[in-house]
Design an enzyme around this catalytic site. Structure first.
Site, short mmCIF file in Angstrom:
data_model
loop_
_atom_site.label_atom_id
_atom_site.label_comp_id
_atom_site.label_asym_id
_atom_site.label_seq_id
_atom_site.Cartn_x
_atom_site.Cartn_y
_atom_site.Cartn_z
N ASP A 194 0.85 -1.18 0.00
CA ASP A 194 0.00 0.00 0.00
C ASP A 194 0.89 1.23 0.00
O ASP A 194 1.71 1.42 0.90
CB ASP A 194 -0.93 0.00 1.22
CG ASP A 194 -2.03 1.05 1.11
OD1 ASP A 194 -1.70 2.25 0.99
OD2 ASP A 194 -3.21 0.68 1.13
N ASP A 220 5.09 1.54 -4.51
CA ASP A 220 4.20 1.44 -5.67
C ASP A 220 3.97 -0.04 -6.01
O ASP A 220 4.92 -0.76 -6.31
CB ASP A 220 4.86 2.18 -6.84
CG ASP A 220 4.01 2.18 -8.10
OD1 ASP A 220 2.93 1.56 -8.10
OD2 ASP A 220 4.43 2.81 -9.09
N ASP A 238 -7.19 -4.07 -4.34
CA ASP A 238 -8.15 -3.35 -3.50
C ASP A 238 -7.75 -1.89 -3.41
O ASP A 238 -7.34 -1.39 -2.36
CB ASP A 238 -8.20 -4.00 -2.10
CG ASP A 238 -9.29 -3.42 -1.22
OD1 ASP A 238 -10.21 -2.78 -1.77
OD2 ASP A 238 -9.21 -3.58 0.01
#
Length: 309
Positions: free
Chosen positions: A111, A143, A161
């Site tokens: 994340d 990233d 997600d």
């Protein structure tokens, strides 16, 4: 027409002509990361809520519906998932659902936004339920696209997600044909990818769902459509399960329940929304959605993004 009572309200556009309002009880955190505006508040109806750039990401009341729908069908369609990659998932609830599986040995969660993750870890304990402390979890703040393009690691399951690919920024790149191609190379034989793919309601699906489905189908042998109603989002929400075959569609309700009982810590008692009957309903998407995906010609690429101007 009645006007809203006095107080602090969260105003959110569902579309340009439709707004959802909820009274805020308390703001626990508000600030800006290098990537987005971050808000965590307690609200009247949906409880503890994460809001990024004025868009609700998940709420304490119904996050379990979203996260079980995102994670469990793909995990249970795989014969024995051991390694899981998660792009995004800052609340920790996506990792929580993956880590329920006894077979899972390693979850790599990538994340980009460290502030979001740290604030969720502090303020959303009912979301992550201690998942960040599980020794099987590796958390990276970088990233996700670059990680997949440079890692030598392979995974049985990949879960995307991140926010919808409707504006410039790093998230849209994780819905492109180029990313899906790179990700497919990082999946073990039989590996499955699932991506949150945006709203699927009759007035919403053309925003991005059908284009994400088309893009996934251009890379993976099978791209299955499923959806679940998320009250705090104001509509049904779609997921694309990209797999080497049709296993996700052919599993019976009884087989799903058997796998839950055998493979998930806590068995059926660990899940509040997803089971065999729910699985059949999730994959029985309505006619208009199937027809829209069949007619879709858009494929999301770096040079042809899906931005809403």
């Amino acid at each position: 027409m009645r006007t809203p009572p006095e107080g602090n309200w969260h105003y959110e556009l569902i579309t340009e002509g439709l707004m959802q309002l909820e009274r805020i009880r308390e703001v626990l955190f508000e600030g800006d990361s290098p990537y987005q505006h971050v808000l965590i508040h307690d609200a009247e109806c949906f409880g503890r809520t994460l809001v990024l750039d004025d868009k609700t990401q998940s709420t304490e009341l119904d996050e379990f519906v979203y996260h079980e729908a995102l994670v469990q069908p793909a995990m249970l369609a795989h014969p024995e998932p051991r390694s899981v990659f998660i792009a995004g998932g800052g609340e920790g609830a996506t990792a929580r659902e993956a880590l329920r599986h006894k077979s899972v040995e390693r979850v790599v969660m990538v994340d980009l936004d460290e502030l979001v993750v740290s604030m969720c870890r502090k303020h959303l304990p009912n979301h992550h339920q201690g998942a960040f402390d599980d020794p099987r979890l590796t958390l990276l703040h970088q990233d996700a696209l670059r990680y997949i393009e440079t890692t030598d690691e392979r995974f049985d399951i990949a879960i995307i997600d991140v926010p919808d690919p409707l504006e410039a920024g790093p998230a849209y790149l994780l819905f492109t044909q180029e990313f899906y191609r790179s990700l497919r190379l990082r999946l073990n034989p039989g590996g499955i990818m699932v991506a949150q793919s945006g709203p699927t309601g009759a007035t919403f699906y053309e925003q991005c769902f059908s284009a994400v489905a088309s893009t996934a189908a251009s890379v993976f042998p099978a791209a299955h459509l499923c959806e679940a109603f998320i009250p705090s989002f104001g509509t049904t929400w779609g997921f694309i399960v990209s797999a080497p075959d049709d296993t996700a569609l052919t599993l019976t309700a009884g087989e799903i329940d058997r796998r839950i009982a055998e493979r998930i810590t806590g068995g059926s008692g660990a899940l509040r929304s997803y089971d065999g009957i729910a699985h059949l309903g999730m994959f029985a998407v309505p006619k208009f959605l199937r027809e829209a995906v069949a007619a879709e010609t858009r494929v999301i690429t770096r040079d042809a993004p899906l931005f809403v101007v």
